[in-house]
Design an enzyme around this catalytic site. Sequence first.
Site, PDB file in Angstrom:
ATOM      1  N   CYS A  30     -24.885  57.395 -27.751  1.00 22.51           N
ATOM      2  CA  CYS A  30     -25.118  56.022 -28.220  1.00 22.51           C
ATOM      3  C   CYS A  30     -24.628  54.998 -27.189  1.00 22.51           C
ATOM      4  CB  CYS A  30     -24.398  55.839 -29.563  1.00 22.51           C
ATOM      5  SG  CYS A  30     -24.298  54.143 -30.156  1.00 22.51           S
ATOM      6  N   CYS A  33     -22.295  52.336 -28.514  1.00 23.59           N
ATOM      7  CA  CYS A  33     -20.993  52.952 -28.801  1.00 23.59           C
ATOM      8  C   CYS A  33     -20.146  53.026 -27.536  1.00 23.59           C
ATOM      9  CB  CYS A  33     -21.162  54.359 -29.369  1.00 23.59           C
ATOM     10  SG  CYS A  33     -22.035  54.442 -30.939  1.00 23.59           S
TER      11      CYS A  33
END
Length: 122
Positions: A30, A33
């Site tokens: 991600c 993230c």
Amino acid sequence: MATVELTGENFQQVVDESDIVLVDFWAGWCGPCRMFGPVYERVSERNPDIVFGKVDTEAQQELAQAFGISSIPAVAVIREGVAMMAPPGALPERALEDLIAQARGLDMNEVRGRVDAAGTEQ
């Protein structure tokens, strides 16, 4: 304070032993993230009285499901055992600090009363 890896094995113990726990739900694939990670680390260093945990949603799918995580990154605040979700997405540093200030300012007797009332309505 460095972040703590949270797993199904240590999650409940960490929550039980801590007044406030922030939980970052993330995954290695991600991009947002990975961008949020350094922000989370910096804020953790300025708030040593709070446990900053990280849950790898790929490795800890049961924990992610228990919190209803459908998009990442996502942050949960757990204060005195009561979990509250922040809006999903990578929070800017200031927004994360504001979230912490809000968590610190909660009247937990009032929060527990609302939780209890919501539970009896179902």
